[in-house]
Design a protein around this motif. Structure first.
Motif, PDB file in Angstrom:
ATOM      1  N   THR A 154       0.833  -1.200   0.000  1.00 28.91           N
ATOM      2  CA  THR A 154       0.000   0.000   0.000  1.00 28.91           C
ATOM      3  C   THR A 154       0.868   1.250   0.000  1.00 28.91           C
ATOM      4  OG1 THR A 154      -1.695  -1.205   1.247  1.00 28.91           O
ATOM      5  CG2 THR A 154      -1.886   1.194   1.170  1.00 28.91           C
ATOM      6  N   LYS A 155       1.924   1.233   0.780  1.00 29.37           N
ATOM      7  CA  LYS A 155       2.820   2.395   0.819  1.00 29.37           C
ATOM      8  C   LYS A 155       3.493   2.614  -0.532  1.00 29.37           C
ATOM      9  CE  LYS A 155       3.816   2.138   5.773  1.00 29.37           C
ATOM     10  NZ  LYS A 155       4.857   1.863   6.810  1.00 29.37           N
ATOM     11  N   ARG A 156       3.907   1.529  -1.186  1.00 23.87           N
ATOM     12  CA  ARG A 156       4.503   1.659  -2.530  1.00 23.87           C
ATOM     13  C   ARG A 156       3.493   2.208  -3.522  1.00 23.87           C
ATOM     14  NH1 ARG A 156       6.377  -3.981  -4.230  1.00 23.87           N
ATOM     15  NH2 ARG A 156       6.637  -2.885  -6.217  1.00 23.87           N
ATOM     16  N   ALA A 157       2.267   1.675  -3.465  1.00 20.40           N
ATOM     17  CA  ALA A 157       1.230   2.131  -4.382  1.00 20.40           C
ATOM     18  C   ALA A 157       0.903   3.601  -4.140  1.00 20.40           C
ATOM     19  CB  ALA A 157      -0.025   1.274  -4.231  1.00 20.40           C
ATOM     20  N   ALA A 158       0.827   4.009  -2.877  1.00 20.24           N
ATOM     21  CA  ALA A 158       0.511   5.398  -2.551  1.00 20.24           C
ATOM     22  C   ALA A 158       1.604   6.339  -3.039  1.00 20.24           C
ATOM     23  CB  ALA A 158       0.307   5.548  -1.046  1.00 20.24           C
ATOM     24  N   ALA A 159       2.864   5.939  -2.843  1.00 26.78           N
ATOM     25  CA  ALA A 159       3.977   6.779  -3.289  1.00 26.78           C
ATOM     26  C   ALA A 159       3.991   6.922  -4.803  1.00 26.78           C
ATOM     27  CB  ALA A 159       5.301   6.191  -2.794  1.00 26.78           C
ATOM     28  N   ASP A 160       3.755   5.805  -5.518  1.00 25.82           N
ATOM     29  CA  ASP A 160       3.739   5.872  -6.978  1.00 25.82           C
ATOM     30  C   ASP A 160       2.552   6.685  -7.485  1.00 25.82           C
ATOM     31  OD1 ASP A 160       6.021   4.400  -7.048  1.00 25.82           O
ATOM     32  OD2 ASP A 160       5.155   2.639  -8.032  1.00 25.82           O
ATOM     33  N   TYR A 161       1.380   6.505  -6.875  1.00 20.11           N
ATOM     34  CA  TYR A 161       0.201   7.248  -7.306  1.00 20.11           C
ATOM     35  C   TYR A 161       0.422   8.752  -7.126  1.00 20.11           C
ATOM     36  CZ  TYR A 161      -4.636   8.824  -7.670  1.00 20.11           C
ATOM     37  OH  TYR A 161      -5.776   9.478  -8.042  1.00 20.11           O
ATOM     38  N   ALA A 162       1.001   9.152  -5.996  1.00 19.20           N
ATOM     39  CA  ALA A 162       1.277  10.575  -5.771  1.00 19.20           C
ATOM     40  C   ALA A 162       2.243  11.105  -6.823  1.00 19.20           C
ATOM     41  CB  ALA A 162       1.854  10.769  -4.372  1.00 19.20           C
ATOM     42  N   ARG A 163       3.211  10.296  -7.204  1.00 20.24           N
ATOM     43  CA  ARG A 163       4.174  10.712  -8.234  1.00 20.24           C
ATOM     44  C   ARG A 163       3.519  10.828  -9.600  1.00 20.24           C
ATOM     45  NH1 ARG A 163       7.804   7.353 -11.014  1.00 20.24           N
ATOM     46  NH2 ARG A 163       7.264   5.623  -9.608  1.00 20.24           N
ATOM     47  N   TYR A 164       2.630   9.891  -9.913  1.00 25.62           N
ATOM     48  CA  TYR A 164       1.971   9.920 -11.219  1.00 25.62           C
ATOM     49  C   TYR A 164       1.000  11.097 -11.357  1.00 25.62           C
ATOM     50  CZ  TYR A 164       3.616   5.071 -11.508  1.00 25.62           C
ATOM     51  OH  TYR A 164       4.389   3.933 -11.524  1.00 25.62           O
ATOM     52  N   MET A 165       0.508  11.609 -10.242  1.00 34.10           N
ATOM     53  CA  MET A 165      -0.459  12.702 -10.284  1.00 34.10           C
ATOM     54  C   MET A 165       0.202  14.080 -10.406  1.00 34.10           C
ATOM     55  SD  MET A 165      -3.477  11.499 -10.357  1.00 34.10           S
ATOM     56  CE  MET A 165      -4.448  12.940  -9.954  1.00 34.10           C
ATOM     57  N   LYS A 166       1.504  14.138 -10.396  1.00 36.51           N
ATOM     58  CA  LYS A 166       2.189  15.425 -10.563  1.00 36.51           C
ATOM     59  C   LYS A 166       2.209  15.811 -12.040  1.00 36.51           C
ATOM     60  CE  LYS A 166       5.062  15.068  -6.415  1.00 36.51           C
ATOM     61  NZ  LYS A 166       4.411  16.186  -5.708  1.00 36.51           N
ATOM     62  N   ARG A 167       2.033  17.105 -12.304  1.00 33.84           N
ATOM     63  CA  ARG A 167       2.010  17.618 -13.673  1.00 33.84           C
ATOM     64  C   ARG A 167       3.158  18.618 -13.844  1.00 33.84           C
ATOM     65  NH1 ARG A 167      -1.072  13.502 -13.658  1.00 33.84           N
ATOM     66  NH2 ARG A 167      -3.323  13.784 -13.416  1.00 33.84           N
ATOM     67  N   TYR A 168       4.139  18.240 -14.638  1.00 35.65           N
ATOM     68  CA  TYR A 168       5.328  19.071 -14.799  1.00 35.65           C
ATOM     69  C   TYR A 168       5.258  19.859 -16.103  1.00 35.65           C
ATOM     70  CZ  TYR A 168       7.165  16.250 -10.992  1.00 35.65           C
ATOM     71  OH  TYR A 168       7.336  15.645  -9.778  1.00 35.65           O
ATOM     72  N   VAL A 169       5.644  21.122 -16.020  1.00 34.49           N
ATOM     73  CA  VAL A 169       5.603  22.011 -17.183  1.00 34.49           C
ATOM     74  C   VAL A 169       6.909  22.801 -17.235  1.00 34.49           C
ATOM     75  CG1 VAL A 169       3.090  22.227 -17.129  1.00 34.49           C
ATOM     76  CG2 VAL A 169       4.503  23.867 -15.857  1.00 34.49           C
ATOM     77  N   TYR A 226      12.473  27.267 -17.384  1.00 41.02           N
ATOM     78  CA  TYR A 226      12.578  26.681 -16.054  1.00 41.02           C
ATOM     79  C   TYR A 226      11.500  25.611 -15.904  1.00 41.02           C
ATOM     80  CZ  TYR A 226      15.353  30.855 -14.993  1.00 41.02           C
ATOM     81  OH  TYR A 226      16.291  31.854 -15.013  1.00 41.02           O
ATOM     82  N   HIS A 227      11.820  24.584 -15.137  1.00 37.85           N
ATOM     83  CA  HIS A 227      10.864  23.510 -14.889  1.00 37.85           C
ATOM     84  C   HIS A 227      10.087  23.790 -13.608  1.00 37.85           C
ATOM     85  CE1 HIS A 227      12.349  20.757 -18.045  1.00 37.85           C
ATOM     86  NE2 HIS A 227      13.518  21.340 -17.804  1.00 37.85           N
ATOM     87  N   PHE A 228       8.770  23.614 -13.698  1.00 38.68           N
ATOM     88  CA  PHE A 228       7.880  23.825 -12.557  1.00 38.68           C
ATOM     89  C   PHE A 228       6.893  22.675 -12.471  1.00 38.68           C
ATOM     90  CE2 PHE A 228       9.467  28.051 -13.123  1.00 38.68           C
ATOM     91  CZ  PHE A 228       9.315  28.708 -11.913  1.00 38.68           C
ATOM     92  N   GLU A 229       6.258  22.553 -11.306  1.00 32.93           N
ATOM     93  CA  GLU A 229       5.119  21.650 -11.145  1.00 32.93           C
ATOM     94  C   GLU A 229       3.856  22.478 -11.191  1.00 32.93           C
ATOM     95  OE1 GLU A 229       2.926  18.732  -7.888  1.00 32.93           O
ATOM     96  OE2 GLU A 229       4.988  19.390  -7.513  1.00 32.93           O
ATOM     97  N   ALA A 230       2.976  22.163 -12.135  1.00 32.15           N
ATOM     98  CA  ALA A 230       1.685  22.866 -12.223  1.00 32.15           C
ATOM     99  C   ALA A 230       0.748  22.301 -11.171  1.00 32.15           C
ATOM    100  CB  ALA A 230       1.089  22.700 -13.616  1.00 32.15           C
ATOM    101  N   LEU A 231       0.065  23.192 -10.434  1.00 31.80           N
ATOM    102  CA  LEU A 231      -0.796  22.772  -9.327  1.00 31.80           C
ATOM    103  C   LEU A 231      -2.278  22.905  -9.638  1.00 31.80           C
ATOM    104  CD1 LEU A 231       1.204  24.436  -6.394  1.00 31.80           C
ATOM    105  CD2 LEU A 231       1.371  22.081  -7.244  1.00 31.80           C
TER     106      LEU A 231
END
Length: 469
Positions: free
Chosen positions: A302-317, A327-332
């Motif tokens: 569950t901890k692995r799945a949660a960490a990966d899911y949080a990473r997959y939900m990030k949107r980088y621009v 410059y690289h940013f994370e869009a929120l």
């Protein structure tokens, strides 16, 4: 001895000896590596071994599954032990078999060593993406060689014909040897891994184990690439491999079994690498929900799945400021009616979010990138595409557009300019929640018919022939 004595004591204690501290004689710590919740399931490995000895003595070897189950499955949650607890118990199981009345029983000896092989194989699978060699590589090699040695003894016996399950176990032993050598992180280790994965492949072909052959060939390709003797692994082939493995897991157990979740995590990673971001986000959310419901929030899967899911939900621009500098940013999120975007950064590797700042930027200063989920908006022509969600999988240089692959599989991929695309921060509910879009069709069928508690895990057939790097 630190014994829990009151009903109001909120400290975890061993469910066997009731001590809340280290084991009185060996000093082994109190641990829980199963799917129990709250304060239940904690135990000392020594206490678990003593309990398993008693249960196996009662069961006898007439039914090897019942004989080995106490060493593999927690009697409280009916899920397999994992990690260090699984390793400790498998070692104790071998000692129990070798020192007593069962030491001349070849199948009992093999059952004990199979459990140890699975314990290390499962652990290597779960840590293979860490980038650092596991401290258990030598132990894993010894466990695999011990299994091969017993099978060789059985093969040398007069009139002995090995069963299909024993031969599949042999392929797993070769696979674990390959994994252990590959995870050394050296060219020589990768070259040695090729040898063992090749033996695994050849044995699978001989016995007609097609899935094992597919996995072994994939592992061979990865090892060849790591050794410098082969080309870079095709991520599309990797996706096909994990999809096939996941379907196999569902066919023999359920989406809630530990192995299904473990392979599901790898499948989601393969989807992300192929820029199938929408499917990866939805599928990973499903895997996380199932793992949290069945195994609990504290379970390592569950901890692995949660960490990966949080990473997959990030949107980088990328933002363009200061005379064209990027410059690289994370869009929120979007703000002011979608005309501006809230971003965090700039991102400097290794990333430290505490040192980053929050900015609000006009959307015209933001450049999207491949691997972002989007929704089409504002098209004056092809208006049927407005509101459709999809992935940005490639950039079409000559057209100055992104190629969008839509979740609606009835739509062909289309080139769309960035001004008609908006980032999807939270995946919307599907109008037609087809099985293929959320997760595999098989997982839906199994989740509706299988037990919420899942299968008992790796002691059964859900890892056979599928150990992979």
């Amino acid at each position: 001895m630190d014994r829990a004595t009151t009903d109001g004591d909120d400290r975890p204690c061993c469910w066997i000896c009731l001590d809340s501290g280290p084991h009185a004689e060996s000093g082994s710590p109190l641990r829980r590596e199963c799917s129990c919740r709250g304060l239940s399931g904690y135990a000392h490995s020594d206490c678990l071994a003593r309990y398993a000895r008693r249960k196996s003595s009662i069961a006898g070897t007439a039914d090897l599954a019942a004989f080995g189950r106490p060493w593999d499955v927690c009697p409280n949650c009916s899920q397999s032990y994992r990690n260090e607890v699984a390793m400790d118990l498998s070692s104790a199981f071998i000692a129990y078999v070798d020192e007593g009345e069962h030491k001349k029983n070849g199948m009992a000896r093999l059952a004990a060593r199979r459990l140890r092989l699975v314990a290390f194989g499962t652990y290597l699978m779960s840590t293979s993406r860490s980038g650092t060699p596991s401290k258990y590589l030598d132990d894993a090699k010894k466990a695999a060689l011990a299994v091969i040695a017993i099978i060789d003894e059985m093969r040398a016996g007069e009139g002995t014909r090995l069963s299909q399950s024993v031969q599949i176990l042999e392929t797993d032993a070769y696979s674990v040897l390959g994994m252990a050598h590959l995870q050394q992180g050296t060219g020589d280790g990768a070259a040695e891994a090729v040898t063992y994965f090749t033996k695994c492949r050849d044995t699978c072909e001989r016995i007609g184990h097609r899935l094992g052959t597919t996995v072994a060939e994939s592992n061979m390709a990865l090892s060849l690439a790591k050794s410098g003797r082969g080309s870079v692994v095709n991520t599309s082939d990797n996706l096909s491999k994990y999809d096939t493995m996941y379907q196999h897991c569902l066919a023999i157990s359920s989406e809630s079994s530990p192995n299904s979740i473990s392979v599901g995590i790898r499948l989601a990673d393969a989807l992300m690498k192929e820029h199938h971001v929408c499917r990866a986000n939805r599928f990973m959310r499903r895997v996380l929900e199932v793992s949290r419901r069945v195994h609990g929030a504290d379970h390592d899967l569950t901890k692995r799945a949660a960490a990966d899911y949080a990473r997959y939900m990030k949107r980088y621009v990328v933002t363009v400021v200061d005379q064209g500098r990027q410059y690289h940013f994370e869009a929120l999120r979007y703000t002011e009616g979608g005309t501006k975007c809230v971003v965090r950064g700039p991102i400097i590797q290794p990333r430290n979010e505490d040192s980053e700042q929050i900015y609000i930027m006009p959307v015209g200063q933001i450049l999207l990138g491949v691997g972002i989920p989007v929704v089409v908006a504002g098209l004056r022509y092809s208006t049927d595409l407005n509101g459709k969600v999809g992935d940005l999988r490639s950039w079409v240089e000559e057209a100055g557009c992104f190629m969008v692959h839509f979740e609606d599989e009835r739509l062909e991929p289309r080139p769309v300019r960035q001004e008609y695309l908006q980032i999807v921060f939270e995946m919307p509910e599907l109008e037609d929640a087809t099985d293929a879009a959320v997760c595999s069709k098989g997982s839906r069928e199994r989740s509706s018919s299988g037990s919420d508690r899942g299968s008992p895990g790796p002691t059964h057939d859900d890892t056979s022939g599928m150990l992979t790097s």
